[in-house]
Design an enzyme around this catalytic site. Sequence first.
Site, PDB file in Angstrom:
ATOM      1  N   ARG A  57       0.802  -1.226   0.000  1.00 60.05           N
ATOM      2  CA  ARG A  57       0.000   0.000   0.000  1.00 60.05           C
ATOM      3  C   ARG A  57       0.834   1.276   0.000  1.00 60.05           C
ATOM      4  O   ARG A  57       0.553   2.206  -0.752  1.00 60.05           O
ATOM      5  CB  ARG A  57      -0.914   0.067   1.236  1.00 60.05           C
ATOM      6  N   THR A  58       1.822   1.347   0.888  1.00 63.32           N
ATOM      7  CA  THR A  58       2.516   2.630   1.049  1.00 63.32           C
ATOM      8  C   THR A  58       3.240   2.993  -0.243  1.00 63.32           C
ATOM      9  O   THR A  58       3.094   4.109  -0.759  1.00 63.32           O
ATOM     10  CB  THR A  58       3.492   2.563   2.242  1.00 63.32           C
ATOM     11  N   LYS A  86      25.972  -5.055  -2.816  1.00 62.39           N
ATOM     12  CA  LYS A  86      27.443  -4.985  -2.938  1.00 62.39           C
ATOM     13  C   LYS A  86      28.050  -4.290  -1.731  1.00 62.39           C
ATOM     14  O   LYS A  86      29.248  -4.046  -1.689  1.00 62.39           O
ATOM     15  CB  LYS A  86      27.820  -4.205  -4.210  1.00 62.39           C
ATOM     16  N   ARG A 107      11.417   3.530   3.565  1.00 60.68           N
ATOM     17  CA  ARG A 107      11.015   2.547   4.589  1.00 60.68           C
ATOM     18  C   ARG A 107      12.243   1.735   4.961  1.00 60.68           C
ATOM     19  O   ARG A 107      12.964   1.248   4.081  1.00 60.68           O
ATOM     20  CB  ARG A 107       9.916   1.625   4.065  1.00 60.68           C
ATOM     21  N   HIS A 135       5.041   5.554  11.532  1.00 68.52           N
ATOM     22  CA  HIS A 135       4.618   5.508  10.127  1.00 68.52           C
ATOM     23  C   HIS A 135       3.666   6.697   9.965  1.00 68.52           C
ATOM     24  O   HIS A 135       2.447   6.545   9.924  1.00 68.52           O
ATOM     25  CB  HIS A 135       3.915   4.165   9.865  1.00 68.52           C
TER      26      HIS A 135
HETATM   27  N1   CP Z   1      -0.231  -0.040   5.825  1.00 68.15           N
HETATM   28  C1   CP Z   1       0.974  -0.294   5.268  1.00 68.15           C
HETATM   29  O1   CP Z   1       1.996   0.303   5.644  1.00 68.15           O
HETATM   30  O2   CP Z   1       0.933  -1.258   4.315  1.00 68.15           O
HETATM   31  P1   CP Z   1       2.189  -1.762   3.465  1.00 68.15           P
HETATM   32  O3   CP Z   1       3.133  -2.433   4.442  1.00 68.15           O
HETATM   33  O4   CP Z   1       1.621  -2.707   2.455  1.00 68.15           O
HETATM   34  O5   CP Z   1       2.848  -0.566   2.856  1.00 68.15           O
END
Ligand code: CP
Length: 309
Positions: A57-58, A86, A107, A135
């Site tokens: 999603r993100t 590497k 991330r 998040h």
């Molecule tokens: N909600 C969320 O962060 O989903 P993903 O891990 O799929 O990005």
Amino acid sequence: MNEFYQKDIISIRDYSREQLEKIFASTDKILQQDPADRREICKGKTLGYLFYEPSTRTRLSFESAVASVGGNSLGISDITSSSHQKGESLADTVRIMSIYSDILVLRHALDGSSRFAAEISDKPVINAGSGTEEHPTQAIQDLFTIKKEKKKIDGLKIGIVGDLKYGRTVYSLLYGLGNYDVDVRLISPESLRIRSDSVYEIKKKLDFTESTNIEEDLDELDVLYVTRIQKERFPDEEEYLKVKGSYVVGQDLLKKMKDDSIILHPLPRIDEISPDVDKTKNAKYFEQAEYGKYTRAALLGLILNENGF
Ligand code: CP
């Protein structure tokens, strides 16, 4: 100058209620805008993404969001296909990405990774999940969903259930909710209670109670925010197996809830919400995922335009 211009998004704690409301108003503007006008907002801008952990999603909502406002995206979604293999450092990878992009989405499994990246990058950095820490854009999307679906945030009773120890979305949501007048109930197994190092900070702005029993006062909740047990964050699989499947929201629990309550989940879901809940009017987690595209488009528009949009 627009106050979000060229600013990083590292923690939801950096946002006041007034700022959150401005982001929601900008999201509403995006939702109402003609698609052709929307494509002018970030025309020609490039979003770079760097995902050291899996995401559906993100990453995809950021890609979809930047395309919807006329920009483009490039990045690394499978870190094993990059020069990280590497031995290239996070610092050098961020430096390179910031050369090729106007804004960087990161991330990473380590707490503090986004703040570290923001110090290195000369382009704004958006934290798309840093370890078990935060998040923030998920919380903006969650608060926006609550506001859209319940028409308000103040005065609501909100239950948050599942993995409150390792779930980073929970921390960002709690910090964000601290800007509103809400009654929060935290429900988790004993071993997955909210981390004591964060309790002090959260208690400064938010009243909450803790319980292990999901059925306790379930009939009073306006919102039930369900989270996945974060298997990948447990240092010991035995500990995970002890709490796996602790809570499953199905039709039986739903019947005990208010008729107009809503069920949210940041997703991915494993087994904590039965699929037969999906078709009910209370299930709003797919709408929540959709709002993520629009809140992120609004954030990109605000960060990349000196005078907003
Ligand atoms: N909600 C969320 O962060 O989903 P993903 O891990 O799929 O990005």
